[in-house]
Design a protein around this motif. Structure first.
Motif, PDB file in Angstrom:
ATOM      1  N   GLN A  39      12.285  -1.526  -0.121  1.00 45.77           N
ATOM      2  CA  GLN A  39      12.204  -2.250   1.150  1.00 45.77           C
ATOM      3  C   GLN A  39      11.308  -3.473   1.000  1.00 45.77           C
ATOM      4  OE1 GLN A  39      11.758   0.244   4.570  1.00 45.77           O
ATOM      5  NE2 GLN A  39      11.165  -1.411   5.932  1.00 45.77           N
ATOM      6  N   GLN A  40      10.218  -3.344   0.258  1.00 43.61           N
ATOM      7  CA  GLN A  40       9.343  -4.493   0.030  1.00 43.61           C
ATOM      8  C   GLN A  40      10.057  -5.582  -0.761  1.00 43.61           C
ATOM      9  OE1 GLN A  40       6.059  -2.619  -1.943  1.00 43.61           O
ATOM     10  NE2 GLN A  40       5.192  -1.760  -0.066  1.00 43.61           N
ATOM     11  N   ARG A  41      10.801  -5.174  -1.800  1.00 41.33           N
ATOM     12  CA  ARG A  41      11.523  -6.160  -2.616  1.00 41.33           C
ATOM     13  C   ARG A  41      12.590  -6.877  -1.788  1.00 41.33           C
ATOM     14  NH1 ARG A  41       8.520  -6.418  -7.332  1.00 41.33           N
ATOM     15  NH2 ARG A  41       8.163  -4.330  -8.192  1.00 41.33           N
ATOM     16  N   ILE A  42      13.375  -6.102  -1.058  1.00 39.40           N
ATOM     17  CA  ILE A  42      14.524  -6.666  -0.353  1.00 39.40           C
ATOM     18  C   ILE A  42      14.087  -7.633   0.737  1.00 39.40           C
ATOM     19  CG2 ILE A  42      16.427  -6.081   1.194  1.00 39.40           C
ATOM     20  CD1 ILE A  42      16.653  -3.430  -0.474  1.00 39.40           C
ATOM     21  N   TRP A  43      13.145  -7.213   1.586  1.00 37.78           N
ATOM     22  CA  TRP A  43      12.743  -8.085   2.682  1.00 37.78           C
ATOM     23  C   TRP A  43      11.898  -9.251   2.191  1.00 37.78           C
ATOM     24  CZ3 TRP A  43      15.287  -8.305   6.884  1.00 37.78           C
ATOM     25  CH2 TRP A  43      15.931  -7.165   7.381  1.00 37.78           C
ATOM     26  N   ILE A  46      10.919  16.682  -5.017  1.00 41.44           N
ATOM     27  CA  ILE A  46      11.289  15.332  -5.440  1.00 41.44           C
ATOM     28  C   ILE A  46      11.601  14.453  -4.235  1.00 41.44           C
ATOM     29  CG2 ILE A  46      13.073  14.006  -6.639  1.00 41.44           C
ATOM     30  CD1 ILE A  46      13.168  16.181  -8.739  1.00 41.44           C
ATOM     31  N   TYR A  47      12.287  15.033  -3.238  1.00 36.71           N
ATOM     32  CA  TYR A  47      12.639  14.246  -2.056  1.00 36.71           C
ATOM     33  C   TYR A  47      11.393  13.850  -1.262  1.00 36.71           C
ATOM     34  CZ  TYR A  47      14.554  12.978   2.481  1.00 36.71           C
ATOM     35  OH  TYR A  47      14.854  12.312   3.632  1.00 36.71           O
ATOM     36  N   VAL A  48      10.487  14.806  -1.062  1.00 36.52           N
ATOM     37  CA  VAL A  48       9.309  14.539  -0.235  1.00 36.52           C
ATOM     38  C   VAL A  48       8.339  13.604  -0.931  1.00 36.52           C
ATOM     39  CG1 VAL A  48       7.278  15.605   0.818  1.00 36.52           C
ATOM     40  CG2 VAL A  48       9.518  16.687   1.058  1.00 36.52           C
ATOM     41  N   LEU A  49       8.194  13.730  -2.252  1.00 38.15           N
ATOM     42  CA  LEU A  49       7.198  12.951  -2.964  1.00 38.15           C
ATOM     43  C   LEU A  49       7.769  11.740  -3.699  1.00 38.15           C
ATOM     44  CD1 LEU A  49       5.053  15.862  -4.485  1.00 38.15           C
ATOM     45  CD2 LEU A  49       4.702  14.627  -2.345  1.00 38.15           C
ATOM     46  N   GLY A  50       8.996  11.851  -4.195  1.00 39.93           N
ATOM     47  CA  GLY A  50       9.563  10.769  -4.991  1.00 39.93           C
ATOM     48  C   GLY A  50      10.354   9.757  -4.190  1.00 39.93           C
ATOM     49  N   GLN A  51      11.171  10.233  -3.267  1.00 43.47           N
ATOM     50  CA  GLN A  51      12.028   9.325  -2.512  1.00 43.47           C
ATOM     51  C   GLN A  51      11.254   8.295  -1.689  1.00 43.47           C
ATOM     52  OE1 GLN A  51      12.735   9.168   0.971  1.00 43.47           O
ATOM     53  NE2 GLN A  51      14.516   7.813   0.842  1.00 43.47           N
ATOM     54  N   PRO A  52      10.135   8.664  -1.027  1.00 50.18           N
ATOM     55  CA  PRO A  52       9.386   7.638  -0.283  1.00 50.18           C
ATOM     56  C   PRO A  52       8.891   6.499  -1.157  1.00 50.18           C
ATOM     57  CG  PRO A  52       8.749   9.818   0.451  1.00 50.18           C
ATOM     58  CD  PRO A  52       9.618  10.017  -0.753  1.00 50.18           C
ATOM     59  N   TYR A  53       8.529   6.797  -2.410  1.00 52.04           N
ATOM     60  CA  TYR A  53       8.073   5.725  -3.293  1.00 52.04           C
ATOM     61  C   TYR A  53       9.186   4.716  -3.541  1.00 52.04           C
ATOM     62  CZ  TYR A  53       6.849   3.208  -7.522  1.00 52.04           C
ATOM     63  OH  TYR A  53       6.630   2.203  -8.431  1.00 52.04           O
ATOM     64  N   VAL A  54      10.372   5.217  -3.912  1.00 51.04           N
ATOM     65  CA  VAL A  54      11.493   4.327  -4.194  1.00 51.04           C
ATOM     66  C   VAL A  54      11.888   3.561  -2.934  1.00 51.04           C
ATOM     67  CG1 VAL A  54      13.892   4.221  -4.959  1.00 51.04           C
ATOM     68  CG2 VAL A  54      12.315   5.829  -6.048  1.00 51.04           C
ATOM     69  N   ARG A  93      10.746 -16.154   7.341  1.00 49.44           N
ATOM     70  CA  ARG A  93      10.611 -15.228   6.220  1.00 49.44           C
ATOM     71  C   ARG A  93      10.208 -13.859   6.750  1.00 49.44           C
ATOM     72  NH1 ARG A  93      10.808 -17.773   1.367  1.00 49.44           N
ATOM     73  NH2 ARG A  93      10.118 -15.841   0.407  1.00 49.44           N
ATOM     74  N   PHE A  94      10.356 -12.858   5.893  1.00 45.80           N
ATOM     75  CA  PHE A  94      10.106 -11.478   6.311  1.00 45.80           C
ATOM     76  C   PHE A  94       9.167 -10.790   5.328  1.00 45.80           C
ATOM     77  CE2 PHE A  94      14.341 -12.828   7.537  1.00 45.80           C
ATOM     78  CZ  PHE A  94      14.346 -12.559   8.896  1.00 45.80           C
ATOM     79  N   HIS A  95       8.347  -9.890   5.873  1.00 48.25           N
ATOM     80  CA  HIS A  95       7.429  -9.093   5.062  1.00 48.25           C
ATOM     81  C   HIS A  95       7.390  -7.673   5.627  1.00 48.25           C
ATOM     82  CE1 HIS A  95       5.953 -12.948   3.502  1.00 48.25           C
ATOM     83  NE2 HIS A  95       5.833 -13.343   4.770  1.00 48.25           N
ATOM     84  N   THR A  96       7.009  -6.745   4.788  1.00 44.26           N
ATOM     85  CA  THR A  96       6.790  -5.381   5.266  1.00 44.26           C
ATOM     86  C   THR A  96       5.568  -4.813   4.557  1.00 44.26           C
ATOM     87  OG1 THR A  96       7.722  -3.150   5.418  1.00 44.26           O
ATOM     88  CG2 THR A  96       8.423  -4.476   3.546  1.00 44.26           C
ATOM     89  N   ASN A  97       4.709  -4.161   5.326  1.00 44.48           N
ATOM     90  CA  ASN A  97       3.515  -3.529   4.747  1.00 44.48           C
ATOM     91  C   ASN A  97       3.679  -2.014   4.679  1.00 44.48           C
ATOM     92  OD1 ASN A  97       3.340  -2.843   7.428  1.00 44.48           O
ATOM     93  ND2 ASN A  97       1.473  -4.012   7.842  1.00 44.48           N
ATOM     94  N   ILE A  98       4.919  -1.559   4.523  1.00 42.18           N
ATOM     95  CA  ILE A  98       5.187  -0.132   4.432  1.00 42.18           C
ATOM     96  C   ILE A  98       4.516   0.443   3.190  1.00 42.18           C
ATOM     97  CG2 ILE A  98       7.360  -0.466   3.160  1.00 42.18           C
ATOM     98  CD1 ILE A  98       8.498   1.882   4.787  1.00 42.18           C
ATOM     99  N   LYS A 100      12.348  -2.571 -12.154  1.00 40.98           N
ATOM    100  CA  LYS A 100      11.008  -1.986 -12.224  1.00 40.98           C
ATOM    101  C   LYS A 100      10.877  -0.808 -11.265  1.00 40.98           C
ATOM    102  CE  LYS A 100       6.110  -3.161 -11.683  1.00 40.98           C
ATOM    103  NZ  LYS A 100       5.141  -4.243 -11.361  1.00 40.98           N
ATOM    104  N   THR A 101      11.396  -0.970 -10.049  1.00 38.82           N
ATOM    105  CA  THR A 101      11.322   0.103  -9.058  1.00 38.82           C
ATOM    106  C   THR A 101      12.109   1.326  -9.510  1.00 38.82           C
ATOM    107  OG1 THR A 101      11.050  -1.481  -7.254  1.00 38.82           O
ATOM    108  CG2 THR A 101      11.821   0.721  -6.668  1.00 38.82           C
TER     109      THR A 101
END
Length: 410
Positions: free
Chosen positions: A316-320, A303-311, A329-334, A255-256
């Motif tokens: 990071q949310q999925r992995i942690w 693309i780097y400034v606007l697209g890369q932060p989204y991915v 357990r781990f969480h991130t609110n990034i 999905k990401t």
């Protein structure tokens, strides 16, 4: 888990209420039955304690890290890259020692020589691969086979080296996996990674369509490959006698990647359109190569400034969210927009200062990403760490500390 204390009987049993004697039994018809329908009072059930949430803190300072960065950069240039291993240790140690959890800082214990060996080995493999592709088909296939054979072993050694040299509260982490598990996890990823190259070497002349097929297969399987490597990385972590696990979330990875790709396409089209109009209006078509470079750079930057932060934030949310270390357990609110703002401001400042602002940007990135992390435990981390049993360092752990310190950041 709810804790239920032992429940004492509310009243003695009938057999125990009246001592054995010759006294006649009470007449039931005259007995007081007013309490027959009285509610039964149960002993209170103690609820499970609420989970304790701890947030990581980062105390690094841009000006302080600037001095480390300047020395590292100058010595790396003067030694033609040899000092990069020592620079890696100084940098990593600074960032770990300025990262705290519940008031305790992490630490990094690696020595530079294994890192230098790992980088020399990586350089030799990369050089051999590029030369083999230009030399002959047979040499290219042999080199790919070599990379597939040593790749899982190097990946395993890299994870062991990184974790066994990292500690918190004086107790080092570790990476628990066998060489067989490493091959099962990593080898399919390597085969998919080299599939297009293998197809171009073997079938380019007779079956050119195989290149497109393998390229499409690579794109389709990329989220699965990334998820497989992350599951291997995070699932093998241990701290004392606590072992980690990684809950499968391959659907979240897909999905990401799909949403990230659509976002980048959406950013590419208007940026390319605006860039094309700018070329026409400024008559830069006379300098086609320059215009192409300028447009390409603008598109990549947007693309780097606007697209890369989204991915990056979504992954990071999925992995942690899928990672767990024993009961922890781990969480991130990034947040994507917050990271986008940091990338835009710090990236712009780095460009304007010709790279001199980079240490301050690195500190800003680290502070945001680290301080978004939260650790959830069923008790305080003091209690959790007090219950952790130290494990004796066996020959595997001892050797991992001197293994190849390869930088594999996925």
């Amino acid at each position: 888990m709810a804790i239920v204390p032992a429940v004492e009987p509310a009243a003695p049993l009938v057999e125990d209420a009246v001592p054995a004697s010759d006294a006649p039994a009470a007449d039931v018809s005259t007995a007081d039955l007013s309490t027959a329908d009285a509610p039964v009072t149960e002993a209170p059930v103690v609820a499970a304690p609420a989970a304790r949430i701890s947030t990581l803190r980062f105390t690094g300072d841009g000006a302080e890290y600037f001095r480390i960065w300047v020395v590292n950069t100058l010595l790396t240039l003067l030694t033609l890259g040899i000092y990069s291993a020592w620079a890696k240790v100084r940098k990593t140690r600074y960032f770990w020692q300025n990262t705290t959890l519940d008031g305790y800082a992490f630490d990094y214990h690696a020595r530079p020589w294994p890192i230098l060996r790992g980088r020399i080995l990586a350089l030799v493999l990369a050089f051999g691969y590029s030369m083999a592709l230009d030399f002959s088909r047979t040499s290219a296939l042999v080199m790919i086979a070599v990379l597939c054979l040593v790749g899982p072993w190097l990946f395993l050694k890299s994870q062991q080296f990184k974790l066994v040299n990292t500690s918190w509260r004086g107790l080092r982490f570790g990476f628990e996996s066998s060489l067989a598990q490493a091959y099962v996890r990593v080898l399919p990823v390597l085969l998919l990674w080299f599939a297009s190259t293998i197809a171009s070497v073997l079938f380019l002349e007779r079956y050119p369509w195989t290149i497109a097929v393998t390229a499409i297969a690579f794109v389709v399987m990329l989220p699965w490959m990334h998820h497989r490597l992350k599951a291997f990385q995070h699932g093998g972590v241990r701290w004392g006698d606590l072992s980690a696990q990684f809950n499968p979330c391959v659907g979240g990875f897909y999905k990401t990647y799909v949403l990230g790709t659509l976002l980048m396409i959406g950013l590419f089209l208007p940026t390319a359109f605006i860039g094309g109009i700018a070329v026409v209006l400024t008559r830069m078509e006379r300098h086609g190569e320059v215009a192409t470079i300028v447009m390409g750079g603008l598109i990549v930057l947007v693309i780097y400034v606007l697209g890369q932060p989204y991915v990056a934030t979504r992954l990071q949310q999925r992995i942690w969210g899928a990672s767990q270390l024993g009961p922890v357990r781990f969480h991130t609110n990034i947040k994507a927009f917050r990271l986008m703002r940091i990338v835009l401001l710090n990236g712009g400042a780095t460009l304007l200062t010709l790279g001199l602002y980079w240490p301050f940007a690195a500190i800003a990135f680290a502070r945001y990403r680290i301080e978004c992390m939260q650790v959830e435990a069923p008790a305080s981390l003091d209690e959790v760490s007090a219950g952790v049993q130290r494990r004796a360092v066996d020959a595997t752990g001892d050797g991992a500390a001197d293994a190849f310190g390869l930088d594999i950041g996925l």
